[in-house]
Design an enzyme around this catalytic site. Structure first.
Site, PDB file in Angstrom:
ATOM      1  CG  ASN A 168      -6.477  -0.823   1.788  1.00  0.00           C
ATOM      2  OD1 ASN A 168      -5.855  -0.385   0.817  1.00  0.00           O
ATOM      3  ND2 ASN A 168      -5.874  -1.280   2.866  1.00  0.00           N
TER       4      ASN A 168
ATOM      5  CG  HIS B 185      -3.027   3.636   2.308  1.00  0.00           C
ATOM      6  ND1 HIS B 185      -3.683   3.197   1.180  1.00  0.00           N
ATOM      7  CD2 HIS B 185      -2.921   2.548   3.128  1.00  0.00           C
ATOM      8  CE1 HIS B 185      -3.954   1.901   1.303  1.00  0.00           C
ATOM      9  NE2 HIS B 185      -3.502   1.494   2.475  1.00  0.00           N
TER      10      HIS B 185
ATOM     11  CB  CYS C  89      -0.939   0.013   1.198  1.00  0.00           C
ATOM     12  SG  CYS C  89      -1.998  -1.424   1.259  1.00  0.00           S
TER      13      CYS C  89
HETATM   14  O1  UT7 Z   1      -3.393  -1.025   3.743  1.00  0.00           O
HETATM   15  C1  UT7 Z   1      -2.487  -1.649   4.612  1.00  0.00           C
HETATM   16  C2  UT7 Z   1      -2.590  -1.094   5.982  1.00  0.00           C
HETATM   17  N1  UT7 Z   1      -3.741  -1.673   6.648  1.00  0.00           N
HETATM   18  C3  UT7 Z   1      -4.115  -1.215   7.812  1.00  0.00           C
HETATM   19  O2  UT7 Z   1      -3.564  -0.245   8.275  1.00  0.00           O
HETATM   20  C4  UT7 Z   1      -5.206  -1.914   8.553  1.00  0.00           C
HETATM   21  C5  UT7 Z   1      -4.983  -1.761  10.026  1.00  0.00           C
HETATM   22  N2  UT7 Z   1      -5.974  -2.475  10.847  1.00  0.00           N
HETATM   23  C6  UT7 Z   1      -7.280  -2.102  10.886  1.00  0.00           C
HETATM   24  O3  UT7 Z   1      -7.693  -1.212  10.169  1.00  0.00           O
HETATM   25  C7  UT7 Z   1      -8.187  -2.783  11.893  1.00  0.00           C
HETATM   26  O4  UT7 Z   1      -7.401  -3.560  12.747  1.00  0.00           O
HETATM   27  C8  UT7 Z   1      -9.271  -3.697  11.222  1.00  0.00           C
HETATM   28  C9  UT7 Z   1     -10.314  -2.822  10.552  1.00  0.00           C
HETATM   29  C10 UT7 Z   1      -8.628  -4.623  10.216  1.00  0.00           C
HETATM   30  C11 UT7 Z   1      -9.968  -4.529  12.302  1.00  0.00           C
HETATM   31  O5  UT7 Z   1     -10.541  -3.669  13.303  1.00  0.00           O
HETATM   32  P1  UT7 Z   1     -10.276  -3.961  14.851  1.00  0.00           P
HETATM   33  O6  UT7 Z   1     -11.028  -2.938  15.590  1.00  0.00           O
HETATM   34  O7  UT7 Z   1      -8.795  -4.022  15.072  1.00  0.00           O
HETATM   35  O8  UT7 Z   1     -10.955  -5.352  15.048  1.00  0.00           O
HETATM   36  P2  UT7 Z   1     -10.309  -6.728  15.560  1.00  0.00           P
HETATM   37  O9  UT7 Z   1      -9.486  -7.351  14.492  1.00  0.00           O
HETATM   38  O10 UT7 Z   1      -9.689  -6.518  16.894  1.00  0.00           O
HETATM   39  O11 UT7 Z   1     -11.618  -7.571  15.793  1.00  0.00           O
HETATM   40  C12 UT7 Z   1     -12.560  -7.240  16.813  1.00  0.00           C
HETATM   41  C13 UT7 Z   1     -13.674  -8.237  16.773  1.00  0.00           C
HETATM   42  C14 UT7 Z   1     -13.193  -9.687  16.793  1.00  0.00           C
HETATM   43  O12 UT7 Z   1     -14.108 -10.445  17.547  1.00  0.00           O
HETATM   44  P3  UT7 Z   1     -13.797 -10.835  19.079  1.00  0.00           P
HETATM   45  O13 UT7 Z   1     -12.508 -11.602  19.037  1.00  0.00           O
HETATM   46  O14 UT7 Z   1     -13.672  -9.517  19.794  1.00  0.00           O
HETATM   47  O15 UT7 Z   1     -14.989 -11.625  19.463  1.00  0.00           O
HETATM   48  C15 UT7 Z   1     -13.278 -10.107  15.344  1.00  0.00           C
HETATM   49  O16 UT7 Z   1     -13.446 -11.494  15.184  1.00  0.00           O
HETATM   50  O17 UT7 Z   1     -14.417  -8.096  15.561  1.00  0.00           O
HETATM   51  C16 UT7 Z   1     -14.505  -9.340  14.880  1.00  0.00           C
HETATM   52  N3  UT7 Z   1     -14.519  -9.102  13.442  1.00  0.00           N
HETATM   53  C17 UT7 Z   1     -15.646  -8.826  12.769  1.00  0.00           C
HETATM   54  N4  UT7 Z   1     -16.941  -8.735  13.173  1.00  0.00           N
HETATM   55  C18 UT7 Z   1     -17.849  -8.433  12.221  1.00  0.00           C
HETATM   56  C19 UT7 Z   1     -13.470  -9.079  12.569  1.00  0.00           C
HETATM   57  N5  UT7 Z   1     -13.910  -8.788  11.337  1.00  0.00           N
HETATM   58  C20 UT7 Z   1     -15.271  -8.639  11.433  1.00  0.00           C
HETATM   59  C21 UT7 Z   1     -16.270  -8.341  10.495  1.00  0.00           C
HETATM   60  N6  UT7 Z   1     -17.542  -8.237  10.950  1.00  0.00           N
HETATM   61  N7  UT7 Z   1     -15.998  -8.121   9.194  1.00  0.00           N
END
Ligand code: UT7
Length: 341
Positions: free
Chosen positions: A292, A262, A122
């Site tokens: 993205n 980005h 990215c």
């Molecule tokens: O372009 C390259 C650079 N990329 C980035 O900079 C991305 C950086 N990371 C992020 O933007 C975020 O970490 C994400 C958007 C990818 C994820 O958000 P988050 O707030 O960090 O969520 P998480 O991964 O900690 O997940 C929280 C919860 C989990 O459930 P539990 O374990 O708390 O029960 C996940 O399983 O949300 C769950 N989850 C979802 N729930 C509904 C993960 N994906 C989904 C989904 N829908 N699509």
């Protein structure tokens, strides 16, 4: 942090363009597909409402060619006037060769000039733009077509809700040429930390683990992302790279007129905006429409911001990217200064 260097000619952007697939996939579409997700979760955690997806048969080069032609038209140049092609992509049409830049060179009818891909995920557009500035600076090239293009939808597991909802496909392009002194890419900062490579990785399908029946079963050819770890790394690196770049030209965040970041997560963009003390209308955001799009996200946003009149002659523009590798980078650009004739 890079050393200070002697720039012989100033390199700036003289044309912009973009291309997106027609097919729209909304957050609700994922729910309809049976994914355990919701529009509320995706909107709140990422800012994404919908993304564009390349249909089967459409590859990265198809979008790169369209964006490249649009940038040439915008710059008022013919393909014959381009003397270097640089494409930032991690999703080339073909895994080994030819490069996407070679496909673009041929399909746009550009002369048999140098053409190569840059692989920095990215952050690819910032890397490619910085590379182009060196070629203009030394006088090696006069007009360079720089494209960021990716089709990550082809490399995500559409049953993995933590990844598939994040990405969209697209391409953005710019023409980089000599501009008047004091304009163009004033400073750049490129960074990489391979020790953090495994937080965003595709483990299968490369020379370490070539294609095999086993790989198809274990799904290691798909994008794996440790979103939480990546989020932390991005938050720790985004402001330092911007400050490094500003410092190189004795500017501060107060001097920034407009930011084109980005588009990976609205929360990350908001964090950077607030830290830099920028107002909401000083930042271009289109993540809600496209998700993205990896190396395409900054040049697509740039093309839209320019066409909407958000970036004008003399605007001080900040572009910042981050992604797999882990890589991160930024550019400070004084917009305009196009040489006539
Ligand atoms: O372009 C390259 C650079 N990329 C980035 O900079 C991305 C950086 N990371 C992020 O933007 C975020 O970490 C994400 C958007 C990818 C994820 O958000 P988050 O707030 O960090 O969520 P998480 O991964 O900690 O997940 C929280 C919860 C989990 O459930 P539990 O374990 O708390 O029960 C996940 O399983 O949300 C769950 N989850 C979802 N729930 C509904 C993960 N994906 C989904 C989904 N829908 N699509």
């Amino acid at each position: 942090m890079q050393n200070k260097q002697t720039i012989l000619k100033s390199a700036g952007i003289i044309g912009v363009g973009k291309a997106l697939p027609d097919k729209i996939v909304t957050n609700e579409d994922f729910v309809k597909l049976g994914l355990d997700t919701s529009d509320k979760w995706i909107t709140e955690r990422t800012g994404i409402k919908e993304r564009r997806i390349a249909e089967p048969g459409m590859g990265t080069a198809d979008l790169a060619v369209k964006a490249g032609q649009a940038a040439l038209d915008n710059a008022g140049l013919t393909p014959q006037e381009i003397d270097l092609v640089i494409v930032a992509t991690t999703t080339p049409d073909y895994p080994l060769f030819p490069s996407t830049a070679c496909l673009v060179q041929d399909r746009l009818g550009i002369k048999k000039v140098g053409a190569f891909d840059v692989s920095a995920a990215c952050t690819g557009f910032n890397y490619a733009l910085t590379t182009a500035a060196q070629f203009i600076g030394t006088g090696f090239a006069k007009n360079i077509l720089v494209i960021g293009a990716d089709c990550l939808s082809k490399y995500v597991d559409w049953t993995d809700r933590s990844v598939c909802i994040l990405f969209g496909d697209g391409a953005g392009a710019v023409v980089v040429s000599e501009v008047s002194e004091g304009y163009g890419i004033l400073a750049s900062d490129l960074n990489a930390n391979g020790a953090e490579g495994d937080i965003l990785i595709t483990k299968g399908g490369g020379s370490k683990k070539p294609f095999s029946a086993e790989m198809l079963k274990d799904k290691s050819h798909f994008v794996f992302m440790n979103g939480k770890a990546l989020y932390k790394v991005v938050i720790n690196s985004i402001i330092p790279t911007i400050e490094n770049t500003l410092k190189k030209v004795n500017l501060t965040s107060k001097d920034i007129d407009y930011m084109v970041p980005h588009q990976a997560n609205l929360r990350i963009i908001e964090y950077a905006r607030k830290k830099l003390g920028l107002k909401k209308d000083q930042v271009y955001i289109n993540i809600q429409k496209y998700g993205n799009t990896s190396s395409a996200s900054i040049p697509i946003a740039l093309a839209e911001a320019v066409s909407l009149g958000k970036i004008k002659e003399d605007s001080l523009l900040l572009s910042v990217g981050f992604g797999g590798g882990f890589t991160w980078a930024s550019n400070i650009i004084r917009w305009g200064g196009i040489k006539k004739g």
